[in-house]
Write an enzyme that holds these catalytic residues in place. Structure first.
Site, PDB file in Angstrom:
ATOM      1  N   GLU A  81      21.035 -17.549  31.016  1.00 53.84           N
ATOM      2  CA  GLU A  81      20.887 -16.803  32.265  1.00 53.84           C
ATOM      3  C   GLU A  81      19.427 -16.441  32.537  1.00 53.84           C
ATOM      4  O   GLU A  81      18.656 -16.205  31.597  1.00 53.84           O
ATOM      5  CB  GLU A  81      21.695 -15.503  32.201  1.00 53.84           C
ATOM      6  CG  GLU A  81      23.153 -15.681  31.914  1.00 53.84           C
ATOM      7  CD  GLU A  81      23.840 -14.354  31.621  1.00 53.84           C
ATOM      8  OE1 GLU A  81      23.211 -13.296  31.861  1.00 53.84           O
ATOM      9  OE2 GLU A  81      24.985 -14.371  31.139  1.00 53.84           O
TER      10      GLU A  81
ATOM     11  N   CYS B 296      13.453 -12.484  34.895  1.00 47.89           N
ATOM     12  CA  CYS B 296      13.819 -12.201  33.511  1.00 47.89           C
ATOM     13  C   CYS B 296      14.358 -13.492  32.903  1.00 47.89           C
ATOM     14  O   CYS B 296      15.365 -14.032  33.392  1.00 47.89           O
ATOM     15  CB  CYS B 296      14.873 -11.098  33.479  1.00 47.89           C
ATOM     16  SG  CYS B 296      15.437 -10.661  31.823  1.00 47.89           S
TER      17      CYS B 296
ATOM     18  N   CYS C  16      22.375 -14.681  20.494  1.00 47.67           N
ATOM     19  CA  CYS C  16      21.383 -13.887  19.774  1.00 47.67           C
ATOM     20  C   CYS C  16      21.938 -13.490  18.411  1.00 47.67           C
ATOM     21  O   CYS C  16      23.132 -13.239  18.263  1.00 47.67           O
ATOM     22  CB  CYS C  16      21.056 -12.625  20.587  1.00 47.67           C
ATOM     23  SG  CYS C  16      19.712 -11.627  19.906  1.00 47.67           S
TER      24      CYS C  16
ATOM     25  N   CYS D  43      23.018  -6.295  18.639  1.00 48.41           N
ATOM     26  CA  CYS D  43      22.897  -4.906  19.088  1.00 48.41           C
ATOM     27  C   CYS D  43      24.224  -4.455  19.703  1.00 48.41           C
ATOM     28  O   CYS D  43      24.874  -5.214  20.441  1.00 48.41           O
ATOM     29  CB  CYS D  43      21.770  -4.772  20.101  1.00 48.41           C
ATOM     30  SG  CYS D  43      20.135  -5.151  19.423  1.00 48.41           S
TER      31      CYS D  43
ATOM     32  N   CYS E  33      24.849  -4.869  23.647  1.00 46.54           N
ATOM     33  CA  CYS E  33      24.395  -6.095  24.309  1.00 46.54           C
ATOM     34  C   CYS E  33      25.472  -7.170  24.286  1.00 46.54           C
ATOM     35  O   CYS E  33      25.951  -7.562  23.219  1.00 46.54           O
ATOM     36  CB  CYS E  33      23.127  -6.613  23.638  1.00 46.54           C
ATOM     37  SG  CYS E  33      22.498  -8.146  24.364  1.00 46.54           S
TER      38      CYS E  33
ATOM     39  N   GLY F 221      18.661 -13.587  23.932  1.00 53.66           N
ATOM     40  CA  GLY F 221      17.914 -13.957  22.745  1.00 53.66           C
ATOM     41  C   GLY F 221      16.807 -12.987  22.381  1.00 53.66           C
ATOM     42  O   GLY F 221      16.430 -12.113  23.162  1.00 53.66           O
ATOM     43  N   GLU F 222      16.292 -13.150  21.181  1.00 58.11           N
ATOM     44  CA  GLU F 222      15.180 -12.363  20.636  1.00 58.11           C
ATOM     45  C   GLU F 222      13.946 -13.253  20.583  1.00 58.11           C
ATOM     46  O   GLU F 222      13.873 -14.192  19.783  1.00 58.11           O
ATOM     47  CB  GLU F 222      15.544 -11.855  19.247  1.00 58.11           C
ATOM     48  CG  GLU F 222      14.375 -11.327  18.411  1.00 58.11           C
ATOM     49  CD  GLU F 222      13.565 -10.244  19.102  1.00 58.11           C
ATOM     50  OE1 GLU F 222      12.335 -10.432  19.206  1.00 58.11           O
ATOM     51  OE2 GLU F 222      14.145  -9.231  19.538  1.00 58.11           O
TER      52      GLU F 222
ATOM     53  N   SER G 203      12.163  -2.643  22.120  1.00 57.85           N
ATOM     54  CA  SER G 203      13.464  -2.011  22.346  1.00 57.85           C
ATOM     55  C   SER G 203      13.643  -0.911  21.306  1.00 57.85           C
ATOM     56  O   SER G 203      13.746  -1.193  20.113  1.00 57.85           O
ATOM     57  CB  SER G 203      14.582  -3.053  22.217  1.00 57.85           C
ATOM     58  OG  SER G 203      14.478  -4.015  23.241  1.00 57.85           O
TER      59      SER G 203
ATOM     60  N   HIS H 254      15.534   2.779  21.810  1.00 56.44           N
ATOM     61  CA  HIS H 254      16.891   3.292  21.996  1.00 56.44           C
ATOM     62  C   HIS H 254      17.285   4.471  21.115  1.00 56.44           C
ATOM     63  O   HIS H 254      18.240   5.173  21.436  1.00 56.44           O
ATOM     64  CB  HIS H 254      17.926   2.174  21.896  1.00 56.44           C
ATOM     65  CG  HIS H 254      17.565   0.956  22.689  1.00 56.44           C
ATOM     66  ND1 HIS H 254      17.147   1.029  24.001  1.00 56.44           N
ATOM     67  CD2 HIS H 254      17.516  -0.354  22.342  1.00 56.44           C
ATOM     68  CE1 HIS H 254      16.861  -0.197  24.440  1.00 56.44           C
ATOM     69  NE2 HIS H 254      17.073  -1.047  23.447  1.00 56.44           N
TER      70      HIS H 254
ATOM     71  N   HIS I 125      24.394  -0.400  31.418  1.00 55.21           N
ATOM     72  CA  HIS I 125      25.414  -1.165  32.125  1.00 55.21           C
ATOM     73  C   HIS I 125      26.581  -1.385  31.172  1.00 55.21           C
ATOM     74  O   HIS I 125      26.424  -2.019  30.128  1.00 55.21           O
ATOM     75  CB  HIS I 125      24.874  -2.538  32.563  1.00 55.21           C
ATOM     76  CG  HIS I 125      23.873  -2.471  33.673  1.00 55.21           C
ATOM     77  ND1 HIS I 125      24.219  -2.150  34.970  1.00 55.21           N
ATOM     78  CD2 HIS I 125      22.540  -2.704  33.684  1.00 55.21           C
ATOM     79  CE1 HIS I 125      23.139  -2.198  35.732  1.00 55.21           C
ATOM     80  NE2 HIS I 125      22.110  -2.518  34.971  1.00 55.21           N
TER      81      HIS I 125
ATOM     82  N   CYS J  49      23.096  -8.350  30.550  1.00 54.25           N
ATOM     83  CA  CYS J  49      22.661  -9.637  30.017  1.00 54.25           C
ATOM     84  C   CYS J  49      23.769 -10.286  29.196  1.00 54.25           C
ATOM     85  O   CYS J  49      24.363  -9.652  28.325  1.00 54.25           O
ATOM     86  CB  CYS J  49      21.419  -9.429  29.151  1.00 54.25           C
ATOM     87  SG  CYS J  49      20.748 -10.953  28.482  1.00 54.25           S
TER      88      CYS J  49
END
Length: 343
Positions: free
Chosen positions: A92, A105, A112, A116, A119, A157-158, A211, A213, A287, A330
């Site tokens: 995406e 983006c 991934c 997380c 995600c 992905g990372e 990231s 959090h 989200h 995502c």
């Protein structure tokens, strides 16, 4: 046999290709111009190459660009694009117009490994690294590509887990032979991987977004398993060695979860953790995704959180929520397509 994409090749790699094919050395620069300046769709369009050399090139190579296979358009102008890789995987990209600014983006992997909690991409698991060609194709084949002002590596992905290909893509985006973009137009996001973190800081001048959090390592570990291998406190120690006051910007991404990390205790700890770093904090509303028992906090709490950080010297913004009506989180669109194909 499948042909090899020219897209994603650096100038030195193009130089090796023309050398192997017996083409003039200057042909590498010509091909780069057709790819990254004129953005052609076929080798036949590279008209300053002789017909003979175009035919030689076509025997093994192709431009390698492919259009999105699906798109979803939001009422706020955000567009989510779905691309299919040659291996049949889906990735995406999200186009986000905002006044004079237009951000894309992009993804760097299929799925991934980081897993997380919050995600959807992590729920897919890991399938494959994207090549530089597949990363750049998200820009190259974007219908709105000529309006882009910024690119963020915050999709699937990372990036630090596929750093060779990401750095190759960044070279092409910023090089004189490539897109000629300033590194200031590009931000690379990471959860923090030891093997790639310092290498990225040494080898790229692009902006960095971490990231975060949670400022508490034990809690961050429950949200982000990568914390076990490379703690946020270690990352901050490393970041203190670099200068973020001039060309490169350092930011931290902080998704605000209701009743989890939205109280002022967390704001106070963020101020303590990041004291002395030239950085900014981006607060993001969560989200919701299927199967995850987390909620986004209310706007009043986010404003209070932001104001506390700003009053105490940590510049913070609340990122506007975009595209909530089009599988905004995502990984949701690619997951939906994969599930549909299995049914």
């Amino acid at each position: 046999m499948a042909k090899i994409p020219l897209l994603g090749k650096t100038l030195s790699e193009l130089g090796e290709i023309v050398k192997d094919l017996g083409m003039p050395k200057f042909s590498a620069g010509q091909i780069a111009g057709w790819l990254y300046d004129k953005k052609v769709a076929t080798i036949d369009e590279m008209t300053n190459l002789s017909q003979k050399n175009r035919e030689r090139l076509k025997e093994t190579y192709e431009v390698g660009a492919s259009s999105p296979v699906h798109e979803m358009r939001s009422a706020d102008g955000t567009v989510k694009y779905l691309f299919r890789t040659p291996e049949g995987n889906y990735i995406e990209s999200v186009y986000i117009p905002d006044g004079e600014r237009a951000t894309l983006c992009v993804s760097s992997q299929v799925g991934c490994k980081m897993n997380c909690m919050f995600c959807m991409t992590g729920k897919q698991g890991f399938s494959a690294d994207l090549t530089a060609a597949q990363i750049l194709n998200q820009i190259y084949s974007l219908p709105e590509r000529d309006t882009l002002t910024n690119v963020v590596f915050m999709g699937m992905g990372e990036p630090m887990d596929n750093l060779d290909e990401v750095l190759r893509a960044l070279e092409i985006l910023t090089a004189d032979y490539g897109y000629k973009w300033s590194p200031k137009r590009i931000t690379v996001s990471t959860v923090g991987l030891r093997k790639g973190f310092e290498r990225f800081l040494r080898e790229s001048n692009c902006h960095l977004a971490v990231s975060l959090h949670s400022p508490f390592p034990a809690q961050r570990r429950t949200l982000m398993p990568a914390e076990k291998a490379f703690s946020i406190t270690e990352m901050v120690e490393i970041l203190h060695r670099y200068d973020f006051s001039k060309q490169r910007r350092l930011s931290f991404e902080y998704i605000v979860f209701k009743g989890v990390n939205d109280s002022l205790i967390y704001a106070k700890e963020l101020v303590r953790l990041l004291r002395g770093l030239e950085c900014r904090m981006n607060l993001i509303r969560f989200h919701a995704i299927p199967g995850v028992d987390l909620e986004g906090t209310d706007m009043d709490s986010m404003i209070a959180f932001r104001d506390y950080l700003t009053r105490h010297g940590l510049f913070a913004t609340i990122r506007a929520s975009r595209g909530e009506d089009i599988f905004a989180a995502c990984g949701m669109l690619s997951t939906a397509r994969q599930q549909a194909e299995k049914e």
